[in-house]
Design a protein around this motif. Sequence first.
Motif, PDB file in Angstrom:
ATOM      1  N   ARG A  28       0.842  -1.190   0.000  1.00  0.00           N
ATOM      2  CA  ARG A  28       0.000   0.000   0.000  1.00  0.00           C
ATOM      3  C   ARG A  28       0.881   1.245   0.000  1.00  0.00           C
ATOM      4  NH1 ARG A  28      -4.260  -0.554   4.855  1.00  0.00           N
ATOM      5  NH2 ARG A  28      -2.455  -1.447   5.935  1.00  0.00           N
ATOM      6  N   VAL A  29       0.463   2.258  -0.747  1.00  0.00           N
ATOM      7  CA  VAL A  29       1.106   3.568  -0.732  1.00  0.00           C
ATOM      8  C   VAL A  29       0.012   4.603  -0.523  1.00  0.00           C
ATOM      9  CG1 VAL A  29       2.383   5.276  -2.076  1.00  0.00           C
ATOM     10  CG2 VAL A  29       3.033   2.857  -2.201  1.00  0.00           C
ATOM     11  N   VAL A  30       0.092   5.345   0.581  1.00  0.00           N
ATOM     12  CA  VAL A  30      -0.935   6.329   0.922  1.00  0.00           C
ATOM     13  C   VAL A  30      -0.261   7.629   1.353  1.00  0.00           C
ATOM     14  CG1 VAL A  30      -2.495   4.487   1.682  1.00  0.00           C
ATOM     15  CG2 VAL A  30      -1.106   5.702   3.367  1.00  0.00           C
ATOM     16  N   ALA A  31      -1.068   8.664   1.513  1.00  0.00           N
ATOM     17  CA  ALA A  31      -0.563   9.959   1.968  1.00  0.00           C
ATOM     18  C   ALA A  31      -1.362  10.427   3.174  1.00  0.00           C
ATOM     19  CB  ALA A  31      -0.654  10.993   0.848  1.00  0.00           C
ATOM     20  N   GLY A  32      -0.732  11.253   3.983  1.00  0.00           N
ATOM     21  CA  GLY A  32      -1.420  11.957   5.055  1.00  0.00           C
ATOM     22  C   GLY A  32      -1.153  13.442   4.862  1.00  0.00           C
ATOM     23  N   ILE A  45       4.050  11.059   2.016  1.00  0.00           N
ATOM     24  CA  ILE A  45       3.677   9.839   1.294  1.00  0.00           C
ATOM     25  C   ILE A  45       4.456   8.689   1.909  1.00  0.00           C
ATOM     26  CG2 ILE A  45       3.770   8.602  -0.902  1.00  0.00           C
ATOM     27  CD1 ILE A  45       3.595  12.385  -0.846  1.00  0.00           C
ATOM     28  N   VAL A  46       3.756   7.620   2.272  1.00  0.00           N
ATOM     29  CA  VAL A  46       4.401   6.482   2.914  1.00  0.00           C
ATOM     30  C   VAL A  46       4.052   5.194   2.185  1.00  0.00           C
ATOM     31  CG1 VAL A  46       4.390   7.610   5.181  1.00  0.00           C
ATOM     32  CG2 VAL A  46       2.516   6.081   4.558  1.00  0.00           C
ATOM     33  N   GLY A  47       4.967   4.235   2.245  1.00  0.00           N
ATOM     34  CA  GLY A  47       4.743   2.920   1.664  1.00  0.00           C
ATOM     35  C   GLY A  47       4.844   1.852   2.737  1.00  0.00           C
ATOM     36  N   GLU A  48       3.915   0.917   2.711  1.00  0.00           N
ATOM     37  CA  GLU A  48       3.895  -0.198   3.660  1.00  0.00           C
ATOM     38  C   GLU A  48       4.401  -1.455   2.961  1.00  0.00           C
ATOM     39  OE1 GLU A  48       0.586  -1.936   6.671  1.00  0.00           O
ATOM     40  OE2 GLU A  48       0.091  -2.058   4.542  1.00  0.00           O
ATOM     41  N   GLU A  49       5.476  -2.052   3.489  1.00  0.00           N
ATOM     42  CA  GLU A  49       6.061  -3.224   2.860  1.00  0.00           C
ATOM     43  C   GLU A  49       5.041  -4.350   2.734  1.00  0.00           C
ATOM     44  OE1 GLU A  49       9.827  -4.709   4.107  1.00  0.00           O
ATOM     45  OE2 GLU A  49      10.662  -2.708   4.455  1.00  0.00           O
ATOM     46  N   ALA A 184       3.308  18.510  10.485  1.00  0.00           N
ATOM     47  CA  ALA A 184       4.087  17.378   9.981  1.00  0.00           C
ATOM     48  C   ALA A 184       3.797  16.110  10.775  1.00  0.00           C
ATOM     49  CB  ALA A 184       5.580  17.695  10.020  1.00  0.00           C
ATOM     50  N   ILE A 185       3.719  16.250  12.095  1.00  0.00           N
ATOM     51  CA  ILE A 185       3.426  15.090  12.946  1.00  0.00           C
ATOM     52  C   ILE A 185       2.008  14.602  12.686  1.00  0.00           C
ATOM     53  CG2 ILE A 185       3.223  14.278  15.329  1.00  0.00           C
ATOM     54  CD1 ILE A 185       5.361  16.333  16.092  1.00  0.00           C
ATOM     55  N   ALA A 186       1.078  15.539  12.517  1.00  0.00           N
ATOM     56  CA  ALA A 186      -0.311  15.161  12.231  1.00  0.00           C
ATOM     57  C   ALA A 186      -0.409  14.410  10.908  1.00  0.00           C
ATOM     58  CB  ALA A 186      -1.197  16.402  12.206  1.00  0.00           C
ATOM     59  N   ALA A 187       0.232  14.931   9.873  1.00  0.00           N
ATOM     60  CA  ALA A 187       0.170  14.291   8.553  1.00  0.00           C
ATOM     61  C   ALA A 187       0.738  12.878   8.609  1.00  0.00           C
ATOM     62  CB  ALA A 187       0.934  15.129   7.532  1.00  0.00           C
ATOM     63  N   LEU A 188       1.874  12.720   9.286  1.00  0.00           N
ATOM     64  CA  LEU A 188       2.475  11.395   9.418  1.00  0.00           C
ATOM     65  C   LEU A 188       1.561  10.464  10.203  1.00  0.00           C
ATOM     66  CD1 LEU A 188       4.893   9.523   8.968  1.00  0.00           C
ATOM     67  CD2 LEU A 188       5.905  10.459  11.067  1.00  0.00           C
ATOM     68  N   GLY A 189       0.987  10.982  11.277  1.00  0.00           N
ATOM     69  CA  GLY A 189       0.078  10.172  12.094  1.00  0.00           C
ATOM     70  C   GLY A 189      -1.178   9.761  11.346  1.00  0.00           C
ATOM     71  N   TYR A 190      -1.701  10.650  10.501  1.00  0.00           N
ATOM     72  CA  TYR A 190      -2.880  10.298   9.708  1.00  0.00           C
ATOM     73  C   TYR A 190      -2.578   9.112   8.789  1.00  0.00           C
ATOM     74  CZ  TYR A 190      -4.743  14.964  10.928  1.00  0.00           C
ATOM     75  OH  TYR A 190      -5.200  16.072  11.590  1.00  0.00           O
ATOM     76  N   ALA A 191      -1.424   9.170   8.108  1.00  0.00           N
ATOM     77  CA  ALA A 191      -1.079   8.115   7.153  1.00  0.00           C
ATOM     78  C   ALA A 191      -0.794   6.794   7.859  1.00  0.00           C
ATOM     79  CB  ALA A 191       0.135   8.543   6.321  1.00  0.00           C
TER      80      ALA A 191
END
Length: 222
Positions: A28-32, A45-49, A184-191
């Motif tokens: 999965r690749v999603v954004a927060g 944007i983060v990717g989950e292995e 920045a912390i909120a966006a990361l936490g959302y994703a």
Amino acid sequence: MILLEKRIGRTRDSVIWIDAVNKRVYRRVVAGMQWPGPRPGFAVIVGEEEDEDPFLHENHIHIINEIEGGNIPGRESVGFLRRLSELRGLYGIESIYGNPNVKSMQSMLSHFNDTLPDKGRNGIHIESAPLIDDKRCFDFCVQIVRKRLVEGRKTLHLGKESSLPGILAAAGEVMGAKAEDYPAIAALGYAVGALDSWKPLKGPLPDGQSTHYDMFSYQGRA
């Protein structure tokens, strides 16, 4: 910049994202994203292995890209949305998680989408992050990020080029704060929270396909 290749996954109706340089496969690749406000907006944007860590029993998550926006609605904020739209298309992002209930920002987003030549492909839709209507949502974001950064059980990898390690180190104790104070912390936490809260369904493999293979030497996949 990390580039990904999107392919058909191990089930007939799934997809994967391949990072050939770092030899990773994401399921999965999603954004927060946190809207611009008193502080610049932020999107990550983060990717989950694809495969679970057999020792930690979690899937590792990696930051792929991040952007910062203007402080208030205006030209810089439109540039922030334009860049997010570009990254959505570049990476084939499944979902962008945040707070869709901010009316002033949604009005700006609606206008932005209307100006795009191809709204279906490049338009931005913000999905509700976990607990977004709960006043403790930001605390949830902080806790879920911290949990994945614990030494010896680390499953969240920020990367050498990310600004987030410095932001997290400088933030100190932020429990009880508001998302707009630490975008920045909120966006990361959302994703990360969305990936943790909503797991993908696991379907059967196509007939005759092994569950064990090396993606980067296996040539039979479409």
